[in-house]
Design a protein around this motif. Structure first.
Motif, PDB file in Angstrom:
ATOM      1  N   ILE A 123      41.421  32.416  66.519  1.00  0.00           N
ATOM      2  CA  ILE A 123      41.823  33.519  67.397  1.00  0.00           C
ATOM      3  C   ILE A 123      43.201  34.072  66.995  1.00  0.00           C
ATOM      4  N   LEU A 124      44.218  33.196  67.037  1.00  0.00           N
ATOM      5  CA  LEU A 124      45.580  33.701  66.849  1.00  0.00           C
ATOM      6  C   LEU A 124      45.831  34.273  65.445  1.00  0.00           C
ATOM      7  N   ILE A 125      45.513  33.477  64.410  1.00  0.00           N
ATOM      8  CA  ILE A 125      45.724  33.960  63.034  1.00  0.00           C
ATOM      9  C   ILE A 125      44.897  35.236  62.795  1.00  0.00           C
ATOM     10  N   PRO A 126      43.590  35.261  63.173  1.00  0.00           N
ATOM     11  CA  PRO A 126      42.846  36.508  62.975  1.00  0.00           C
ATOM     12  C   PRO A 126      43.456  37.717  63.698  1.00  0.00           C
ATOM     13  N   ILE A 127      44.008  37.518  64.919  1.00  0.00           N
ATOM     14  CA  ILE A 127      44.612  38.668  65.622  1.00  0.00           C
ATOM     15  C   ILE A 127      45.739  39.252  64.764  1.00  0.00           C
ATOM     16  N   VAL A 128      46.631  38.373  64.283  1.00  0.00           N
ATOM     17  CA  VAL A 128      47.784  38.858  63.513  1.00  0.00           C
ATOM     18  C   VAL A 128      47.336  39.426  62.161  1.00  0.00           C
ATOM     19  N   ALA A 158      50.005  48.169  66.393  1.00  0.00           N
ATOM     20  CA  ALA A 158      51.331  47.528  66.419  1.00  0.00           C
ATOM     21  C   ALA A 158      51.438  46.577  67.615  1.00  0.00           C
ATOM     22  N   ASP A 159      50.894  46.996  68.767  1.00  0.00           N
ATOM     23  CA  ASP A 159      50.936  46.145  69.969  1.00  0.00           C
ATOM     24  C   ASP A 159      50.246  44.804  69.724  1.00  0.00           C
ATOM     25  N   TRP A 160      49.018  44.871  69.193  1.00  0.00           N
ATOM     26  CA  TRP A 160      48.264  43.637  68.913  1.00  0.00           C
ATOM     27  C   TRP A 160      49.040  42.769  67.931  1.00  0.00           C
ATOM     28  N   HIS A 161      49.602  43.440  66.897  1.00  0.00           N
ATOM     29  CA  HIS A 161      50.306  42.705  65.838  1.00  0.00           C
ATOM     30  C   HIS A 161      51.555  42.006  66.402  1.00  0.00           C
ATOM     31  N   VAL A 162      52.323  42.732  67.208  1.00  0.00           N
ATOM     32  CA  VAL A 162      53.573  42.154  67.737  1.00  0.00           C
ATOM     33  C   VAL A 162      53.261  41.050  68.762  1.00  0.00           C
ATOM     34  N   GLN A 163      52.275  41.292  69.638  1.00  0.00           N
ATOM     35  CA  GLN A 163      51.923  40.252  70.631  1.00  0.00           C
ATOM     36  C   GLN A 163      51.451  38.987  69.915  1.00  0.00           C
ATOM     37  N   GLY A 164      50.616  39.187  68.884  1.00  0.00           N
ATOM     38  CA  GLY A 164      50.135  38.048  68.091  1.00  0.00           C
ATOM     39  C   GLY A 164      51.306  37.329  67.434  1.00  0.00           C
ATOM     40  N   ALA A 165      52.260  38.121  66.905  1.00  0.00           N
ATOM     41  CA  ALA A 165      53.429  37.529  66.231  1.00  0.00           C
ATOM     42  C   ALA A 165      54.247  36.687  67.216  1.00  0.00           C
TER      43      ALA A 165
END
Ligand code: HEM
Length: 215
Positions: A123-128, A158-165
């Protein structure tokens, strides 16, 4: 007790390269985000992109390794001893109780680690990574020199990327803390460096594949 090779050379290489790349991507990414200044915006973008390609390459090798060695089975979740393990981390270890589970060569992860790591990987790695790939190819120039913008809104990506980060950083902090809860404060980290760990000789009463494991 006997000393056992618990992490192979590839596993250690993959673990530390992934950790270094994620930390470097976090630093350069949050500079791109505007949180602080270190390399300068342009260089941060360049470094972030280069490191992201390295991470993508590493992920391809890691998937191949997990599938061909059968090590993916280590992450198969189980509820057996799960609550005993959670209870141990919340109370037991502060009272000096014994680990409810014990690590073996065939079962390196305790039930809580299995549950957390499988979510990290699936989940987490794929989101980022997926949001990062969308970010990379959000804007491209086609053969006719026309800028092609992806149908996905850049802010959403960008939202998904930053939240994942953010979540990755939270994971990293908790993960580092949890590594100190082994038989000694440094035993888990040492094992990931040398590959070797002192483990109890296997209990003959443990059924095959149901060996207990330690965090
Ligand atoms: C394969 C993995 C990754 C890819 C493909 C990727 C790609 C990107 C891209 C293309 C950007 C926009 C800047 C630019 O144009 O270069 C970006 C921004 C960013 N990345 Fe990554 N990235 C990845 C992994 C990570 C990781 C692991 C983290 C942090 C732990 C991270 C954190 C950030 C942050 C915070 C931004 C700024 C977003 C914004 O404010 O718009 N990235 N990433």
């Amino acid at each position: 007790m006997k000393e056992v090779l618990i992490y192979t050379r590839f596993e250690r290489f993959w673990h530390w390269s992934q950790a270094s790349l994620i930390m470097f991507l976090a630093v350069t990414g949050f500079e791109v985000h505007g949180s602080f200044e270190m390399f300068g915006f342009e260089k941060a973008v360049m470094f972030h992109r280069a490191a992201s390609y390295a991470l993508l390459g590493l992920i391809v090798f890691a998937i191949f390794w997990h599938l061909t060695t059968g090590q993916w089975r280590q992450y198969f979740p189980t509820t057996k001893n799960l609550f005993a393990q959670i209870r141990y981390y919340m109370f037991g270890m502060f009272k000096g109780e014994d680990h409810p589970t014990h690590k073996t060569e065939i079962s390196k992860l305790n039930p809580l680690q299995r549950l957390v790591y499988i979510q990290f990987k699936l989940i987490l790695i794929p989101i980022v990574v997926i949001s990062g790939i969308f970010y990379l190819f959000n804007k491209s120039i086609d053969k006719n020199n026309i800028i092609v913008i992806s149908e996905f809104k850049l802010e959403t990506i960008a939202d998904w990327h930053v939240q994942g980060a953010f979540l990755l950083i939270v994971f990293l902090i908790i993960h580092v803390y949890m590594t100190t809860t082994g038989t000694s404060i440094t035993s888990n980290i040492k094992a990931m460096i040398t590959g070797l760990e002192e483990l109890e000789s296997e209990n003959k009463n443990d059924k095959k594949g149901e060996a207990k494991n330690e965090g």
